[in-house]
Scaffold this motif. Structure first.
Motif, short mmCIF file in Angstrom:
data_model
loop_
_atom_site.label_atom_id
_atom_site.label_comp_id
_atom_site.label_asym_id
_atom_site.label_seq_id
_atom_site.Cartn_x
_atom_site.Cartn_y
_atom_site.Cartn_z
N LEU A 145 0.50 41.03 -5.29
CA LEU A 145 0.25 39.86 -6.13
C LEU A 145 -0.92 40.10 -7.08
O LEU A 145 -0.89 39.65 -8.23
CB LEU A 145 -0.02 38.63 -5.25
CG LEU A 145 1.17 38.05 -4.49
CD1 LEU A 145 0.78 36.77 -3.77
CD2 LEU A 145 2.34 37.78 -5.43
N PHE A 146 -1.95 40.80 -6.59
CA PHE A 146 -3.09 41.13 -7.46
C PHE A 146 -2.61 41.93 -8.66
O PHE A 146 -2.97 41.64 -9.81
CB PHE A 146 -4.15 41.93 -6.70
CG PHE A 146 -5.17 41.07 -5.99
CD1 PHE A 146 -6.09 40.32 -6.71
CD2 PHE A 146 -5.19 40.99 -4.60
CE1 PHE A 146 -7.03 39.53 -6.07
CE2 PHE A 146 -6.12 40.20 -3.94
CZ PHE A 146 -7.05 39.47 -4.68
N ARG A 147 -1.79 42.98 -8.40
CA ARG A 147 -1.30 43.81 -9.50
C ARG A 147 -0.43 43.01 -10.46
O ARG A 147 -0.53 43.14 -11.68
CB ARG A 147 -0.51 45.01 -8.95
CG ARG A 147 -1.37 46.07 -8.28
CD ARG A 147 -0.56 47.34 -8.05
NE ARG A 147 0.57 47.13 -7.16
CZ ARG A 147 0.50 47.23 -5.84
NH1 ARG A 147 -0.64 47.54 -5.26
NH2 ARG A 147 1.57 47.03 -5.10
N GLU A 148 0.43 42.16 -9.91
CA GLU A 148 1.33 41.38 -10.74
C GLU A 148 0.56 40.40 -11.62
O GLU A 148 0.83 40.27 -12.83
CB GLU A 148 2.33 40.60 -9.86
CG GLU A 148 3.36 39.83 -10.67
CD GLU A 148 4.39 39.13 -9.80
OE1 GLU A 148 5.10 38.25 -10.32
OE2 GLU A 148 4.46 39.44 -8.59
N LEU A 149 -0.44 39.73 -11.05
CA LEU A 149 -1.22 38.77 -11.82
C LEU A 149 -2.04 39.47 -12.90
O LEU A 149 -2.11 39.01 -14.04
CB LEU A 149 -2.14 37.96 -10.89
CG LEU A 149 -3.03 36.91 -11.57
CD1 LEU A 149 -2.25 36.02 -12.52
CD2 LEU A 149 -3.73 36.07 -10.50
N HIS A 150 -2.66 40.60 -12.55
CA HIS A 150 -3.42 41.36 -13.54
C HIS A 150 -2.52 41.79 -14.69
O HIS A 150 -2.90 41.70 -15.87
CB HIS A 150 -4.05 42.60 -12.89
CG HIS A 150 -5.39 42.34 -12.28
ND1 HIS A 150 -6.54 42.27 -13.03
CD2 HIS A 150 -5.76 42.12 -10.99
CE1 HIS A 150 -7.58 42.02 -12.22
NE2 HIS A 150 -7.12 41.94 -10.99
N ARG A 151 -1.31 42.25 -14.36
CA ARG A 151 -0.39 42.71 -15.38
C ARG A 151 0.03 41.57 -16.31
O ARG A 151 0.10 41.72 -17.53
CB ARG A 151 0.83 43.33 -14.70
CG ARG A 151 1.71 44.17 -15.63
CD ARG A 151 2.35 45.35 -14.90
NE ARG A 151 3.03 44.93 -13.69
CZ ARG A 151 2.82 45.46 -12.48
NH1 ARG A 151 1.93 46.41 -12.33
NH2 ARG A 151 3.49 45.05 -11.44
#
Length: 233
Positions: free
Chosen positions: A192-198
């Motif tokens: 989720l962290f990677r998805e939100l950052h992206r």
């Protein structure tokens, strides 16, 4: 990622296709194929430089390259914005991680800091001059011109100022709060962290959340607060 020997073309840091492919954990032919499939999205001078003829010969002659480029008739050099488009096409964790490192360790040349610093100095001088002018009709007209110029410079500076360290922490805190609110399982939080950052990068057109404009801070915080993943695992 091994340290890269800086290559500059027309005032911008660039990478060859081979260097970009190695950094992203893929092959040069895949980089070329993605470029050909999405050629309409790439703008020469913005995303890449295509060297040929005498310009290419001079470029090769000034640097030590491997034999694979010896017979190259066109050499593509990728800017930071071009690398971002390639990372988006590949859309792998390795490519995005490598892109983040390239931005932090290779591409980042804060060329806009010098003119902004000069603008800020000019604003100070102009304000001092305006305050010292005598109250006459002629000088009032000059004051009006100067204050208009101050406004224009202030507006220009505002357009370029990115988040301060404290504002960056607010964004980080907002991201963390949102992820922990959505997912209690630590195994899925990193996704989720990677998805939100992206999605923050896509939404605000930046290479990193740190590059968000200060004037867009509230919009970014509101976006994070109301964000939901496209597919919750």
């Amino acid at each position: 990622m091994n340290p890269l020997q800086p290559i500059c073309q027309r005032g911008k840091r660039v990478l060859t296709t081979t260097q970009l492919a190695e950094a992203f954990g893929t092959e040069a032919k895949i980089i070329n194929r993605n470029f050909q499939r999405n050629a309409d999205r790439y703008v020469q001078g913005k995303h890449y430089f295509a060297l040929s003829g005498e310009e290419l010969r001079e470029f090769k002659g000034s640097r030590q390259f491997d034999d694979s480029l010896k017979f190259t008739s066109i050499l593509y050099l990728w800017t930071e914005k071009g690398a971002w488009l390639h990372a988006k096409s590949l859309n792998t964790e390795q490519a995005w991680d490598a892109y983040e490192r390239l931005v932090d360790e290779y591409y980042t040349i804060k060329e806009d800091l010098v003119p902004l610093s000069k603008d800020q100095a000019l604003v100070t001088v102009l304000r001092t001059t305006a305050d010292l002018m005598e109250d006459t009709q002629t000088i009032k007209a000059e004051q009006h011109k100067i204050r208009k110029l101050i406004y224009e410079i202030d507006h220009k500076i505002e357009e370029h100022i990115t988040l301060s360290s404290g504002e960056q922490r607010r964004v980080q805190k907002g991201i963390a709060q949102k992820v922990y609110e959505l997912e209690s399982n630590p195994e899925y939080r990193s996704k989720l962290f990677r998805e939100l950052h992206r999605e923050i990068k896509d939404r605000f057109g930046v290479a990193s959340y740190k590059d968000i404009k200060r004037k867009e801070l509230q919009s970014a915080l509101h976006y994070i607060e109301n964000w939901f993943p496209r597919k919750v695992s």
